[in-house]
Design an enzyme around this catalytic site. Structure first.
Site, PDB file in Angstrom:
ATOM      1  N   ASP A  69       0.833  -1.213   0.000  1.00  0.00           N
ATOM      2  CA  ASP A  69       0.000   0.000   0.000  1.00  0.00           C
ATOM      3  C   ASP A  69       0.865   1.259   0.000  1.00  0.00           C
ATOM      4  O   ASP A  69       0.641   2.185   0.778  1.00  0.00           O
ATOM      5  CB  ASP A  69      -0.946  -0.001   1.199  1.00  0.00           C
ATOM      6  CG  ASP A  69      -2.134   0.949   0.991  1.00  0.00           C
ATOM      7  OD1 ASP A  69      -2.408   1.305  -0.178  1.00  0.00           O
ATOM      8  OD2 ASP A  69      -2.790   1.318   1.976  1.00  0.00           O
ATOM      9  N   LYS A  73       1.919   4.716  -1.067  1.00  0.00           N
ATOM     10  CA  LYS A  73       1.294   5.913  -1.640  1.00  0.00           C
ATOM     11  C   LYS A  73       1.678   7.101  -0.766  1.00  0.00           C
ATOM     12  O   LYS A  73       2.089   6.937   0.396  1.00  0.00           O
ATOM     13  CB  LYS A  73      -0.228   5.756  -1.704  1.00  0.00           C
ATOM     14  CG  LYS A  73      -0.889   5.499  -0.352  1.00  0.00           C
ATOM     15  CD  LYS A  73      -2.397   5.323  -0.496  1.00  0.00           C
ATOM     16  CE  LYS A  73      -3.051   5.040   0.856  1.00  0.00           C
ATOM     17  NZ  LYS A  73      -4.522   4.887   0.735  1.00  0.00           N
ATOM     18  N   ASN A  97       0.590   7.453   2.932  1.00  0.00           N
ATOM     19  CA  ASN A  97       1.184   6.574   3.938  1.00  0.00           C
ATOM     20  C   ASN A  97       2.654   6.888   4.196  1.00  0.00           C
ATOM     21  O   ASN A  97       3.355   6.110   4.842  1.00  0.00           O
ATOM     22  CB  ASN A  97       1.046   5.106   3.515  1.00  0.00           C
ATOM     23  CG  ASN A  97      -0.372   4.602   3.654  1.00  0.00           C
ATOM     24  OD1 ASN A  97      -1.188   5.197   4.339  1.00  0.00           O
ATOM     25  ND2 ASN A  97      -0.681   3.497   2.992  1.00  0.00           N
ATOM     26  N   ASP A 111       1.258   2.735   8.439  1.00  0.00           N
ATOM     27  CA  ASP A 111       0.084   1.946   8.057  1.00  0.00           C
ATOM     28  C   ASP A 111       0.474   0.620   7.401  1.00  0.00           C
ATOM     29  O   ASP A 111       0.631   0.527   6.182  1.00  0.00           O
ATOM     30  CB  ASP A 111      -0.833   2.740   7.124  1.00  0.00           C
ATOM     31  CG  ASP A 111      -2.208   2.085   7.006  1.00  0.00           C
ATOM     32  OD1 ASP A 111      -2.379   0.935   7.454  1.00  0.00           O
ATOM     33  OD2 ASP A 111      -3.127   2.728   6.463  1.00  0.00           O
ATOM     34  N   THR A 122      -4.460   0.550  -3.089  1.00  0.00           N
ATOM     35  CA  THR A 122      -5.118   1.738  -3.610  1.00  0.00           C
ATOM     36  C   THR A 122      -5.129   1.649  -5.133  1.00  0.00           C
ATOM     37  O   THR A 122      -4.078   1.430  -5.732  1.00  0.00           O
ATOM     38  CB  THR A 122      -4.363   3.008  -3.162  1.00  0.00           C
ATOM     39  OG1 THR A 122      -4.307   3.029  -1.725  1.00  0.00           O
ATOM     40  CG2 THR A 122      -5.052   4.266  -3.646  1.00  0.00           C
TER      41      THR A 122
END
Length: 420
Positions: free
Chosen positions: A235, A237, A240, A253, A279
């Site tokens: 994840d 991005k 984060n 996260d 995402t």
């Protein structure tokens, strides 16, 4: 957009992708609601060229255009030895996870909400009891037990907690406490003052390539550390990635992170998983297509998307809805920004390879293909790893003070003012 967490074993290959729920992590928009329709137009080459001519994406901080100093490519022997030592520490902790000091919810004053997700909220909290350490402020992730049980996400939460207990790396957040009550589970991590990277990209509209190199190098080191310990992040991005008061990054996260057996510390492993999560704009094509499963290769794809977004100010794969985004990703439909240098564009192109066998980070040389790429030439990797390299940007102290303002009539005490 609500996350859905199916209970799926890594060895279990789905029969029909369309009938299977998807774990989706929400993505913030770079534009206001009034601009939404305009930003979501079809993303062909002509449209992009015209949009670049009309929009000035110049970074207001001219000092950031100064090229990052230093003399040589990365010393792989230094990082190999360093990773070997860190791997020993991680494996020891993974077998027997360390415990945290016993605390309760009454010991923390909730000051403000920092973020909100499917599981619950993240609060800025202040420890109201004196301890030997001088850390007074923390970020507490509150996970609702009822929702976890209802969505069958117990394993996800336990994995996230265990990973936070075991990791120890300068560009990953640190877990200080964990506890529970009748309603919630609490993960108390360090408070990273500067906010997430998405906010800074939106503020500056884009980063200079030298600034993007600085941040990319830290993300690469963090991913390399996670992969060397059998962890896939899944994840990556800007939301984060947090910026501390010294201008360095902290990835946070680990709700989608997974422990896997990676072959020779590289991402081309025999261990695979089929869970559709992440995402949409950052998901690798092998997550979407689901014909052979995937491994840590997905993190290198997301790195390519991240570098593109930092340098251009927008993501390469966009659409009005998820299906359109997925279609663009699988079809490799994106257009190079005219602002990219040749080296930057070449690195992005080699990271955004639909064929994993050609993607940088997944080849015989592993991460070396990335760290020795001409775009990173003369970057001082050791200084960045040791945090002795001067960051191109540091959050202003006034911004940090505003970030930790309390709710209502509460005011910062003397100790809080001192650490600012």
């Amino acid at each position: 957009m609500q996350k859905v967490y199916p209970q799926l074993k890594s060895s279990e290959k789905p029969k029909n992708l369309n009938s299977k729920p998807i774990q989706i992590s929400p993505k913030k928009s770079h534009t206001s609601s009034g601009e939404k329709n305009k930003s979501n137009q079809a993303f062909d080459k002509k449209t992009l060229t015209n949009k670049n001519k009309e929009t000035n994406l110049t970074n207001p901080n001219k000092n950031d255009e100064k090229e990052i100093r230093v003399v040589t490519v990365r010393n792989e022997l230094f990082f190999k030895d360093n990773l070997a030592l860190l791997k020993e520490q991680f494996q020891s902790k993974w077998k027997d996870p360390p415990t945290c000091p016993r605390v309760s919810d009454e010991e923390f004053d909730k000051l403000k909400v920092l973020g909100e997700g499917a599981f619950g909220k993240v609060y800025l909290v202040r420890h109201n009891k004196s301890h030997d350490n001088k850390v007074l402020f923390f970020a507490t992730k509150v996970l609702n037990k009822e929702f976890i049980i209802r969505s069958k996400c117990k394993d996800h939460v336990l994995t996230e907690k265990r990973i936070l207990q075991c990791i120890n790396f300068p560009f990953l957040v640190t877990l200080y406490y964990y506890y529970k009550d009748s309603l919630n589970l609490y993960l108390v991590t360090e408070f990273v003052e500067g906010g997430d990277l998405f906010k800074h990209i939106k503020k500056l509209r884009r980063f200079s390539e030298s600034q993007s190199k600085f941040y990319s190098a830290q993300v690469i080191l963090a991913i390399e550390y996670l992969h060397s310990n059998g962890l896939v992040y899944r994840d990556l991005k800007p939301e984060n990635i947090l910026l501390d008061q010294w201008g360095y990054l902290k990835m946070t996260d680990f709700g989608f992170a997974k422990y896997m057996l990676l072959h020779n510390n590289q991402t081309n492993s025999s261990g695979r998983t089929w869970t559709v999560c992440g995402t949409p704009e950052y998901m690798a094509p092998e997550i979407i297509v689901q014909n052979r499963g995937y491994d840590g290769s997905v993190d290198w794809w997301s790195l390519g998307v991240l570098i593109f977004e930092m340098c251009a100010g927008y993501t390469p794969f966009r659409g009005k809805e998820e299906k359109e985004i997925f279609r663009n990703i699988v079809g490799h439909s994106y257009t190079r920004s005219s602002r990219f240098s040749d080296d930057c564009a070449d690195l992005i192109e080699n990271l955004l390879q639909n064929d994993v066998r050609r993607r940088y980070g997944c080849l015989k040389n592993g991460v070396t293909d990335i760290t020795h790429h001409p775009w990173f030439y003369k970057l001082d990797w050791e200084s960045i790893n040791n945090k002795t390299f001067e960051a191109p940007y540091k959050p202003v102290k006034e911004d940090i003070k505003e970030k930790i303002e309390t709710i209502g009539e509460l005011k910062l005490n003397k100790d809080a003012k001192d650490i600012l």
